[in-house]
Design a protein around this motif. Structure first.
Motif, PDB file in Angstrom:
ATOM      1  N   SER A   1      31.110   0.027  49.458  1.00 59.10           N
ATOM      2  CA  SER A   1      32.168   1.032  49.486  1.00 59.10           C
ATOM      3  C   SER A   1      31.841   1.996  50.617  1.00 59.10           C
ATOM      4  CB  SER A   1      32.242   1.792  48.157  1.00 59.10           C
ATOM      5  OG  SER A   1      33.214   2.835  48.217  1.00 59.10           O
TER       6      SER A   1
ATOM      7  N   LYS B   1      42.821  13.154  49.526  1.00 61.27           N
ATOM      8  CA  LYS B   1      42.644  11.725  49.773  1.00 61.27           C
ATOM      9  C   LYS B   1      42.818  11.370  51.238  1.00 61.27           C
ATOM     10  CE  LYS B   1      47.405  10.511  48.553  1.00 61.27           C
ATOM     11  NZ  LYS B   1      48.274   9.681  47.681  1.00 61.27           N
TER      12      LYS B   1
ATOM     13  N   CYS C   1      26.582   8.389  46.346  1.00 58.71           N
ATOM     14  CA  CYS C   1      27.399   7.374  45.712  1.00 58.71           C
ATOM     15  C   CYS C   1      26.645   6.788  44.523  1.00 58.71           C
ATOM     16  CB  CYS C   1      27.784   6.267  46.693  1.00 58.71           C
ATOM     17  SG  CYS C   1      26.432   5.152  47.100  1.00 58.71           S
TER      18      CYS C   1
ATOM     19  N   ALA D   1      41.481   3.987  45.695  1.00 60.19           N
ATOM     20  CA  ALA D   1      40.564   4.868  44.973  1.00 60.19           C
ATOM     21  C   ALA D   1      41.342   5.886  44.152  1.00 60.19           C
ATOM     22  CB  ALA D   1      39.655   5.593  45.964  1.00 60.19           C
TER      23      ALA D   1
ATOM     24  N   ILE E   1      38.447   6.380  51.335  1.00 57.88           N
ATOM     25  CA  ILE E   1      37.522   5.486  50.643  1.00 57.88           C
ATOM     26  C   ILE E   1      38.040   4.062  50.718  1.00 57.88           C
ATOM     27  CG2 ILE E   1      36.606   4.855  48.374  1.00 57.88           C
ATOM     28  CD1 ILE E   1      36.524   7.857  47.748  1.00 57.88           C
ATOM     29  N   ASN E   2      37.120   3.167  51.080  1.00 57.61           N
ATOM     30  CA  ASN E   2      37.433   1.751  51.135  1.00 57.61           C
ATOM     31  C   ASN E   2      36.400   0.980  50.348  1.00 57.61           C
ATOM     32  OD1 ASN E   2      37.024  -1.083  52.522  1.00 57.61           O
ATOM     33  ND2 ASN E   2      39.101  -0.431  52.989  1.00 57.61           N
ATOM     34  N   HIS E   3      36.862   0.091  49.467  1.00 58.58           N
ATOM     35  CA  HIS E   3      35.940  -0.690  48.637  1.00 58.58           C
ATOM     36  C   HIS E   3      36.346  -2.149  48.785  1.00 58.58           C
ATOM     37  CE1 HIS E   3      33.692  -0.752  44.500  1.00 58.58           C
ATOM     38  NE2 HIS E   3      33.355  -1.769  45.256  1.00 58.58           N
TER      39      HIS E   3
ATOM     40  N   SER F   1      35.987   4.581  43.144  1.00 61.17           N
ATOM     41  CA  SER F   1      36.374   3.536  44.076  1.00 61.17           C
ATOM     42  C   SER F   1      36.368   2.191  43.355  1.00 61.17           C
ATOM     43  CB  SER F   1      35.355   3.528  45.231  1.00 61.17           C
ATOM     44  OG  SER F   1      35.470   2.378  46.026  1.00 61.17           O
TER      45      SER F   1
END
Lengths: 113, 118
Positions: free
Chosen positions: B77, B64, B94, B56, B69-71, B50
């Motif tokens: 994240s 996916k 993580c 990502a 996934i969000n960062h 990420s």
């Protein structure tokens, strides 16, 4: 072939014994090498980095042989608290230039009183 | 040392629902965070990398659209398991890389989130 291979274990040894773990890696371009320790149901924790010259931290000694692509960990005078799973970890550079850690399957060690 | 937290530490959800897991670097900034999955008696498998402010990078075989996934910031994240199924039950961990680590490649791991899908 797995990128990182370890002794399957499990190892059961008496307290005070010396135990050795071995690991081989397949990517000759690997840059960094580590041993991690993981307790049951917990996250892995860095035990020590491994350098070509070999390094020692108290009862723990790690060695790297780049020519053979071989990494080892030696634990002397083992303690009950050393019981854990030991993970051989290699940092590789991907084709895109990114770095990532690749974990071996781990070797379970139990120290018996 | 650098500290990474995860929330929740464990979660039980019903099949078909979505679960969000947060990963935070508490005392350092991390441009890159990593999400791993560990099944019982197996090692950690990298799911995705990420990167803050960008998409990502997923490992081969990881969907996916299922694992979002969000960062959004240098300290946070999130991983969302969408439409979870029992086979998604696992230990999700993580890790984050400290920007100041320089040439030494070291990751700091969160305590993990144990997901059980019923």
């Amino acid at each position: 072939r797995k990128e990182v291979e370890q002794d399957p274990g499990p190892f059961n040894v008496p307290e005070g014994a010396t135990v050795a773990f071995n690991c081989t890696y397949s990517n000759s371009a690997s840059q960094s090498f580590f041993w991690y320790r993981q307790d049951c149901r917990k996250e892995p924790k860095l035990l020590m980095s491994v350098y070509s010259s070999g390094n020692e931290d108290g009862r723990f000694t790690a060695q790297l042989n780049r020519a053979s692509q071989y990494i080892s960990l030696l634990i002397r005078d083992s303690k009950l608290s050393d019981s854990a799973t030991y993970l051989c970890v290699v940092n590789i550079i991907t084709s895109s230039g990114a770095q990532k850690l690749v974990f071996g399957q781990g070797t379970r060690l139990t120290i018996n009183p | 040392g650098a500290v990474v937290s995860q929330h929740p530490s464990w979660v039980i959800c019903k099949s078909g629902t979505s679960v969000k897991i947060e990963c935070r670097s508490l005392d350092f900034q991390a441009t890159t965070m990593f999400w791993y999955r560990q099944f019982p008696k197996q090692s950690l498998m990298l799911m995705a990398t990420s990167n803050e402010g960008s998409k990502a990078t997923y490992e081969q075989g990881v969907e996916k659209d299922k694992f979002l996934i969000n960062h959004a910031s240098l300290t946070l994240s999130t991983l969302t398991v969408t439409s979870a199924h029992p086979e998604d039950s696992s230990f999700y961990i993580c890790s984050a890389r400290d920007l100041t680590s320089g040439g030494i490649y070291e990751q700091y791991f969160g305590p993990g989130t144990r997901l059980t899908v019923t």
